[in-house]
Enzyme design. Sequence first.
Site, PDB file in Angstrom:
ATOM      1  N   LYS A  74       2.478  -3.699   6.265  1.00  0.00           N
ATOM      2  CA  LYS A  74       2.785  -3.958   5.396  1.00  0.00           C
ATOM      3  C   LYS A  74       3.579  -3.709   5.204  1.00  0.00           C
ATOM      4  O   LYS A  74       4.992  -4.178   4.386  1.00  0.00           O
ATOM      5  CB  LYS A  74       1.822  -3.022   4.098  1.00  0.00           C
ATOM      6  CG  LYS A  74      -0.228  -2.754   4.105  1.00  0.00           C
ATOM      7  CD  LYS A  74       0.066  -4.166   3.118  1.00  0.00           C
ATOM      8  CE  LYS A  74      -1.264  -4.266   3.664  1.00  0.00           C
ATOM      9  NZ  LYS A  74      -2.328  -6.123   3.036  1.00  0.00           N
ATOM     10  N   TYR A 103      -2.332  -1.246  11.035  1.00  0.00           N
ATOM     11  CA  TYR A 103      -2.093  -1.987   9.499  1.00  0.00           C
ATOM     12  C   TYR A 103      -0.879  -1.646   8.788  1.00  0.00           C
ATOM     13  O   TYR A 103      -0.337  -2.532   7.809  1.00  0.00           O
ATOM     14  CB  TYR A 103      -4.037  -1.014   9.157  1.00  0.00           C
ATOM     15  CG  TYR A 103      -3.997  -1.495   7.791  1.00  0.00           C
ATOM     16  CD1 TYR A 103      -4.302  -3.161   6.645  1.00  0.00           C
ATOM     17  CD2 TYR A 103      -3.905  -0.225   7.116  1.00  0.00           C
ATOM     18  CE1 TYR A 103      -4.271  -2.381   5.438  1.00  0.00           C
ATOM     19  CE2 TYR A 103      -3.569  -0.551   4.872  1.00  0.00           C
ATOM     20  CZ  TYR A 103      -3.904  -1.649   4.836  1.00  0.00           C
ATOM     21  OH  TYR A 103      -3.462  -2.047   3.512  1.00  0.00           O
ATOM     22  N   SER A 119       1.203  -1.063  -0.083  1.00  0.00           N
ATOM     23  CA  SER A 119       0.355  -0.238   0.148  1.00  0.00           C
ATOM     24  C   SER A 119       0.747   1.179   0.215  1.00  0.00           C
ATOM     25  O   SER A 119       1.993   1.429   0.414  1.00  0.00           O
ATOM     26  CB  SER A 119      -0.905   0.295   1.422  1.00  0.00           C
ATOM     27  OG  SER A 119      -1.279   1.041   1.817  1.00  0.00           O
TER      28      SER A 119
HETATM   29  P1  NAD Z   1     -10.719  -6.979   1.583  1.00  0.00           P
HETATM   30  O1  NAD Z   1     -11.081  -7.350   2.451  1.00  0.00           O
HETATM   31  O2  NAD Z   1     -11.890  -6.979   0.168  1.00  0.00           O
HETATM   32  O3  NAD Z   1     -10.199  -8.710   0.673  1.00  0.00           O
HETATM   33  C1  NAD Z   1      -9.243  -8.350   1.736  1.00  0.00           C
HETATM   34  C2  NAD Z   1     -10.308 -10.422   1.686  1.00  0.00           C
HETATM   35  O4  NAD Z   1      -9.009 -11.615   2.678  1.00  0.00           O
HETATM   36  C3  NAD Z   1     -11.129 -10.879   2.092  1.00  0.00           C
HETATM   37  O5  NAD Z   1     -11.751 -11.717   1.616  1.00  0.00           O
HETATM   38  C4  NAD Z   1     -11.190 -11.486   3.724  1.00  0.00           C
HETATM   39  O6  NAD Z   1     -12.218 -12.342   4.203  1.00  0.00           O
HETATM   40  C5  NAD Z   1      -9.510 -12.391   3.227  1.00  0.00           C
HETATM   41  N1  NAD Z   1      -8.796 -12.946   4.530  1.00  0.00           N
HETATM   42  C6  NAD Z   1      -8.447 -11.925   5.511  1.00  0.00           C
HETATM   43  N2  NAD Z   1      -7.489 -12.540   6.569  1.00  0.00           N
HETATM   44  C7  NAD Z   1      -7.104 -14.052   5.630  1.00  0.00           C
HETATM   45  C8  NAD Z   1      -6.989 -14.917   6.472  1.00  0.00           C
HETATM   46  N3  NAD Z   1      -5.961 -14.977   7.700  1.00  0.00           N
HETATM   47  N4  NAD Z   1      -6.809 -16.489   6.198  1.00  0.00           N
HETATM   48  C9  NAD Z   1      -7.761 -16.344   4.566  1.00  0.00           C
HETATM   49  N5  NAD Z   1      -8.128 -14.941   4.289  1.00  0.00           N
HETATM   50  C10 NAD Z   1      -8.340 -13.878   4.929  1.00  0.00           C
HETATM   51  O7  NAD Z   1     -10.119  -6.261   1.264  1.00  0.00           O
HETATM   52  P2  NAD Z   1      -9.162  -5.302  -0.394  1.00  0.00           P
HETATM   53  O8  NAD Z   1      -9.556  -3.995  -0.539  1.00  0.00           O
HETATM   54  O9  NAD Z   1      -9.545  -6.874  -1.680  1.00  0.00           O
HETATM   55  O10 NAD Z   1      -7.758  -5.328   0.227  1.00  0.00           O
HETATM   56  C11 NAD Z   1      -6.628  -6.270  -0.587  1.00  0.00           C
HETATM   57  C12 NAD Z   1      -5.603  -6.515   0.000  1.00  0.00           C
HETATM   58  O11 NAD Z   1      -4.772  -5.692  -1.114  1.00  0.00           O
HETATM   59  C13 NAD Z   1      -5.256  -6.733   1.276  1.00  0.00           C
HETATM   60  O12 NAD Z   1      -4.217  -7.599   1.528  1.00  0.00           O
HETATM   61  C14 NAD Z   1      -5.299  -4.920   1.631  1.00  0.00           C
HETATM   62  O13 NAD Z   1      -4.044  -5.059   2.917  1.00  0.00           O
HETATM   63  C15 NAD Z   1      -4.370  -4.339   0.060  1.00  0.00           C
HETATM   64  N6  NAD Z   1      -5.077  -2.886  -0.015  1.00  0.00           N
HETATM   65  C16 NAD Z   1      -6.556  -2.323  -0.151  1.00  0.00           C
HETATM   66  C17 NAD Z   1      -5.998  -1.227  -0.136  1.00  0.00           C
HETATM   67  C18 NAD Z   1      -7.957  -0.576  -0.356  1.00  0.00           C
HETATM   68  O14 NAD Z   1      -7.566   0.376  -0.418  1.00  0.00           O
HETATM   69  N7  NAD Z   1      -8.945  -1.718  -0.447  1.00  0.00           N
HETATM   70  C19 NAD Z   1      -4.877  -0.186  -0.022  1.00  0.00           C
HETATM   71  C20 NAD Z   1      -4.131  -1.161  -0.270  1.00  0.00           C
HETATM   72  C21 NAD Z   1      -3.693  -2.003   0.489  1.00  0.00           C
HETATM   73  C1  UD1 Z   2      -6.804   4.954   3.903  1.00  0.00           C
HETATM   74  C2  UD1 Z   2      -6.301   5.013   5.205  1.00  0.00           C
HETATM   75  C3  UD1 Z   2      -5.046   4.208   4.560  1.00  0.00           C
HETATM   76  C4  UD1 Z   2      -5.222   3.796   3.547  1.00  0.00           C
HETATM   77  C5  UD1 Z   2      -6.144   3.630   2.657  1.00  0.00           C
HETATM   78  C6  UD1 Z   2      -6.594   2.807   1.447  1.00  0.00           C
HETATM   79  C7  UD1 Z   2      -5.975   6.456   6.986  1.00  0.00           C
HETATM   80  C8  UD1 Z   2      -5.812   7.325   7.842  1.00  0.00           C
HETATM   81  N1  UD1 Z   2      -5.817   6.469   5.717  1.00  0.00           N
HETATM   82  O1  UD1 Z   2      -6.637   6.599   3.482  1.00  0.00           O
HETATM   83  O2  UD1 Z   2      -4.073   3.660   5.200  1.00  0.00           O
HETATM   84  O3  UD1 Z   2      -4.218   3.095   2.490  1.00  0.00           O
HETATM   85  O4  UD1 Z   2      -7.463   4.649   3.631  1.00  0.00           O
HETATM   86  O5  UD1 Z   2      -7.830   1.606   2.052  1.00  0.00           O
HETATM   87  O6  UD1 Z   2      -7.917   5.694   7.138  1.00  0.00           O
HETATM   88  N2  UD1 Z   2     -12.464  11.368   3.456  1.00  0.00           N
HETATM   89  C9  UD1 Z   2     -13.531  12.412   3.770  1.00  0.00           C
HETATM   90  N3  UD1 Z   2     -14.686  11.477   4.315  1.00  0.00           N
HETATM   91  C10 UD1 Z   2     -14.929  10.566   5.170  1.00  0.00           C
HETATM   92  C11 UD1 Z   2     -13.913   9.814   4.407  1.00  0.00           C
HETATM   93  C12 UD1 Z   2     -12.449  10.563   3.647  1.00  0.00           C
HETATM   94  O7  UD1 Z   2     -13.756  13.929   3.081  1.00  0.00           O
HETATM   95  O8  UD1 Z   2     -16.190  10.647   5.110  1.00  0.00           O
HETATM   96  C13 UD1 Z   2     -11.136  12.379   2.812  1.00  0.00           C
HETATM   97  C14 UD1 Z   2      -9.976  11.984   3.686  1.00  0.00           C
HETATM   98  O9  UD1 Z   2      -9.667  12.595   4.514  1.00  0.00           O
HETATM   99  C15 UD1 Z   2      -9.125  11.966   2.702  1.00  0.00           C
HETATM  100  C16 UD1 Z   2     -10.370  10.732   1.422  1.00  0.00           C
HETATM  101  O10 UD1 Z   2     -10.969  11.746   1.736  1.00  0.00           O
HETATM  102  O11 UD1 Z   2      -8.396  13.420   2.341  1.00  0.00           O
HETATM  103  C17 UD1 Z   2      -9.930  10.217   0.969  1.00  0.00           C
HETATM  104  O12 UD1 Z   2      -9.891   8.979   1.985  1.00  0.00           O
HETATM  105  P1  UD1 Z   2      -9.676   7.400   2.393  1.00  0.00           P
HETATM  106  O13 UD1 Z   2     -10.909   6.569   0.920  1.00  0.00           O
HETATM  107  O14 UD1 Z   2     -10.148   7.057   3.493  1.00  0.00           O
HETATM  108  O15 UD1 Z   2      -8.242   7.093   2.207  1.00  0.00           O
HETATM  109  P2  UD1 Z   2      -6.678   6.811   2.084  1.00  0.00           P
HETATM  110  O16 UD1 Z   2      -6.847   8.656   3.386  1.00  0.00           O
HETATM  111  O17 UD1 Z   2      -5.975   7.625   1.238  1.00  0.00           O
END
Ligand code: NAD
Ligand code: UD1
Length: 340
Positions: free
Chosen positions: A154, A150, A124
Site C-alpha cells: 500500500k 501487505y 489503508s
Molecule cells: P477482498 O479480498 O474481499 O476483495 C479484493 C478483490 O480483489 C477480491 O474479489 C479478489 O478476488 C480480487 N483480486 C485480487 N487480486 C486480483 C487480481 N490480480 N486481478 C483481479 N482481481 C483480483 O478484499 P476487501 O476487503 O474488499 O478489500 C478491497 C481493497 O481494500 C483491497 O485492496 C484491500 O487491501 C483494501 N483494504 C481492505 C481493508 C479491510 O479491512 N477489508 C482495509 C484497508 C484496505
Molecule cells: C489488521 C492488520 C492491518 C489491516 C487491518 C484491516 C495486523 C497486524 N494488522 O489490523 O494491517 O490493515 O487488519 O484489514 O494483522 N483481535 C483480537 N482477537 C482476534 C482478532 C483481533 O483480540 O481474533 C484484536 C486485535 O488485537 C486488534 C483488534 O482486535 O486490537 C482489531 O484487529 P483486526 O480486526 O485484525 O484489525 P487491525 O489490528 O486494525
Amino acid sequence: MNILVTGGAGYIGSHTVIELINNGHDVIIIDNLSNSCKEAVTRAERIIGEALTFYEKDIRDKQALEKVFSKHQIDGVIHFAGLKAVGESVKMPLKYYNNNLISTISLLEVMESHNVKQLVFSSSATVYGDPASVPIKESATLPAKVTNPYGQTKLVIETMLMDLAITNNNWQITALRYFNPIGAHESGTIGEDPSDIPNNLMPYVSQVAIGKLKELSVFGSDYPTRDGTGVRDYIHVTDLAKAHVAALSTPASLNEYRAINVGTGKGTSVLELISAFEQASGVKVPYKITGRRRPGDIAACYADPSLAHSILGWRAQKTIEDACADSWRWQSANPNGYRG
Ligand code: NAD
Ligand code: UD1
C-alpha cells in the site's frame, strides 16, 4: 459516469458497486475471483434489480484489460483488487508484491494509454504504521517501512501514485485510507466471506457467535487504552462504499494526488466491540483474554476524518451497533458465506 471497479466481487467492492448504481453510475467489474465468488455479483444484481457487466479476469493481464478499455468508454476507475491477508503476506511476500504491485502498474499503464486519468485507490490506515498520536491526520509522517509486506504494498503504491500525479499528465488521484471496515449490506445478502479462519476481529466474533469457532482470543489486555485491549476505528462498509461515490463526485483536480482518511473518528476497544455485538445479536460471544499480544499490533488507531468531510462532504452515518446488527444479519442468514 462509467466506472471500472477492479475487485468488485470482493467485500468492499460489492458494497460499493451497489452505491455506485444507486447514485446513477454505470459499472464494469473486473475480478479474478481469487478471494471472492461470482455469487456476490449475482446477489448485488438482485439488490439493485439489474444485470451487472462482469469480467472474470486477472488485472495483471494487460491484454485482457486492453480489451475491456477498448470495449467500454470508461470515465474513472476504483481500484480495489489486491490481496489483503497480513499473516499470509509475511509468509509469502513475493505473492503479495507480485499481485498487488504488478496489477496496479498494469492497470495504470492501460488507463494512461486510453486517457482515463481518474482513479480512486483502496489504501489503508496501515500506511501510518504505529502512529505517533491519535486521532491520525493525513499529514502524519509516513514510515519508510511498515511491519508487513501487505502494508508495504500500500505504501509503495501510494508513492507510485504521488509520482504519477507530478508528471503533469492530468491524473486525478484519490487514495482512500480505510480504517477498519465491518458490517454488511442491510439486506443481509452480501457481506464479508473469509475463505479461511478469519484474522480480523469482526468476522472472528461473528463466526464464534454462529458456533463455527469455539471462542475468541482477545490479543493483549495491557495496552495503554481504556480497558487494556486494542482500540480501532470500525467503519460500516456501506459508509465506506459511499465515500467512494463522494470521491468520484468531488474528484481530485487535474494533476492532483490526495490521500483521505475514511473512518468514523471514534475508537472502540475489543471488549466494547464484543459487547456491542452481543447486544445487537442477542448471542453470547465466548472469549478468553490472552496475555499475549499479536505481533505487529498497535494499541490504538483511529482517524481524524475531518478532511473527508471538508473535501468530499462525506461523514460516517452508521453506528457500531448498526454494523454489529448488519454483520449478524449476514452471518446468521449465511453461516457458510456465499458457499451456501
Ligand atoms: P477482498 O479480498 O474481499 O476483495 C479484493 C478483490 O480483489 C477480491 O474479489 C479478489 O478476488 C480480487 N483480486 C485480487 N487480486 C486480483 C487480481 N490480480 N486481478 C483481479 N482481481 C483480483 O478484499 P476487501 O476487503 O474488499 O478489500 C478491497 C481493497 O481494500 C483491497 O485492496 C484491500 O487491501 C483494501 N483494504 C481492505 C481493508 C479491510 O479491512 N477489508 C482495509 C484497508 C484496505
Ligand atoms: C489488521 C492488520 C492491518 C489491516 C487491518 C484491516 C495486523 C497486524 N494488522 O489490523 O494491517 O490493515 O487488519 O484489514 O494483522 N483481535 C483480537 N482477537 C482476534 C482478532 C483481533 O483480540 O481474533 C484484536 C486485535 O488485537 C486488534 C483488534 O482486535 O486490537 C482489531 O484487529 P483486526 O480486526 O485484525 O484489525 P487491525 O489490528 O486494525
